[in-house]
Structure formats: C-alpha cells, structure tokens
Design a protein around this motif. Structure first.
Motif, PDB file in Angstrom:
ATOM      1  N   ASP A  84      -8.796   0.621  25.415  1.00 49.04           N
ATOM      2  CA  ASP A  84      -9.063   1.968  25.902  1.00 49.04           C
ATOM      3  C   ASP A  84     -10.549   2.339  25.833  1.00 49.04           C
ATOM      4  O   ASP A  84     -10.922   3.488  26.023  1.00 49.04           O
ATOM      5  N   ALA A  85     -11.403   1.353  25.596  1.00 49.82           N
ATOM      6  CA  ALA A  85     -12.833   1.612  25.420  1.00 49.82           C
ATOM      7  C   ALA A  85     -13.462   2.252  26.656  1.00 49.82           C
ATOM      8  O   ALA A  85     -14.287   3.163  26.536  1.00 49.82           O
ATOM      9  N   TYR A  86     -13.089   1.787  27.846  1.00 44.88           N
ATOM     10  CA  TYR A  86     -13.680   2.351  29.056  1.00 44.88           C
ATOM     11  C   TYR A  86     -13.260   3.802  29.243  1.00 44.88           C
ATOM     12  O   TYR A  86     -14.088   4.643  29.607  1.00 44.88           O
ATOM     13  N   TYR A 105     -15.265   5.804  26.912  1.00 45.32           N
ATOM     14  CA  TYR A 105     -16.626   5.908  27.449  1.00 45.32           C
ATOM     15  C   TYR A 105     -16.696   7.003  28.505  1.00 45.32           C
ATOM     16  O   TYR A 105     -17.622   7.823  28.500  1.00 45.32           O
ATOM     17  N   LEU A 106     -15.724   7.041  29.422  1.00 46.42           N
ATOM     18  CA  LEU A 106     -15.732   8.063  30.470  1.00 46.42           C
ATOM     19  C   LEU A 106     -15.586   9.467  29.892  1.00 46.42           C
ATOM     20  O   LEU A 106     -16.241  10.399  30.364  1.00 46.42           O
ATOM     21  N   TYR A 155     -18.914  10.258  28.513  1.00 45.99           N
ATOM     22  CA  TYR A 155     -19.833  10.437  29.630  1.00 45.99           C
ATOM     23  C   TYR A 155     -19.683  11.835  30.241  1.00 45.99           C
ATOM     24  O   TYR A 155     -20.670  12.528  30.469  1.00 45.99           O
ATOM     25  N   ARG A 156     -18.458  12.233  30.489  1.00 45.07           N
ATOM     26  CA  ARG A 156     -18.213  13.568  31.072  1.00 45.07           C
ATOM     27  C   ARG A 156     -18.661  14.684  30.137  1.00 45.07           C
ATOM     28  O   ARG A 156     -19.229  15.688  30.577  1.00 45.07           O
ATOM     29  N   ALA A 157     -18.410  14.502  28.839  1.00 46.82           N
ATOM     30  CA  ALA A 157     -18.780  15.532  27.864  1.00 46.82           C
ATOM     31  C   ALA A 157     -20.293  15.656  27.713  1.00 46.82           C
ATOM     32  O   ALA A 157     -20.803  16.747  27.461  1.00 46.82           O
ATOM     33  N   SER A 158     -21.019  14.549  27.887  1.00 45.00           N
ATOM     34  CA  SER A 158     -22.474  14.581  27.709  1.00 45.00           C
ATOM     35  C   SER A 158     -23.215  15.036  28.957  1.00 45.00           C
ATOM     36  O   SER A 158     -24.419  15.283  28.898  1.00 45.00           O
ATOM     37  N   THR A 208     -19.481   1.347  36.253  1.00 49.63           N
ATOM     38  CA  THR A 208     -18.174   0.911  36.730  1.00 49.63           C
ATOM     39  C   THR A 208     -17.472   0.181  35.589  1.00 49.63           C
ATOM     40  O   THR A 208     -18.091  -0.137  34.568  1.00 49.63           O
ATOM     41  N   VAL A 209     -16.208  -0.111  35.766  1.00 48.08           N
ATOM     42  CA  VAL A 209     -15.463  -0.841  34.740  1.00 48.08           C
ATOM     43  C   VAL A 209     -16.136  -2.183  34.462  1.00 48.08           C
ATOM     44  O   VAL A 209     -16.354  -2.561  33.306  1.00 48.08           O
TER      45      VAL A 209
END
Length: 66
Positions: free
Chosen positions: A25-27, A30-31, A34-37, A45-46
C-alpha cells in the motif's frame, strides 16, 4: 446474513493488515501524503514511485529482514 458480513469484515481487515505489512500500500500512502502536502509538481506514476523507492533502499540500506 450477519455471519457473512462479519466474515467479510474480518477478511477485509486481515487483507488490509497483510497489505500494510508487505508494503503493497506504499503508493496509496504516497498519494495521500502528496495530496495533503499540496505539492506543485505532478505526482509520480506507479512505475516512477517503485523505481524511486527501490533506488533509495538500495543506496541507503537499513536493517530489514530480506
């Protein structure tokens, strides 16, 4: 019917746990980060994400089981 819901909930929880332990579930994590930052650069991309993650792990080895 209630028993099936409970079994499905338990299996879902087990799946989520195993996925987290294995790092699959790392990707998705990460997303979320990413959205929160609110980064201005596009998200990786994956394929880019896993390439970067593996490259970082290879260049900075830490204690891990495998």
């Amino acid at each position: 019917m209630e028993t099936l819901r409970r079994v499905a909930a338990i299996l879902g929880a087990v799946n989520k746990y195993v996925t987290a332990v294995m790092g699959a579930d790392a990707y998705e994590r990460y997303l979320e980060h990413y959205r929160a930052s609110r980064c201005e650069v596009p998200a990786m991309t994956v394929k880019e994400f896993w390439r970067d993650k593996n490259q970082r792990q290879d260049s900075n080895p830490e204690g891990r089981c495998c």
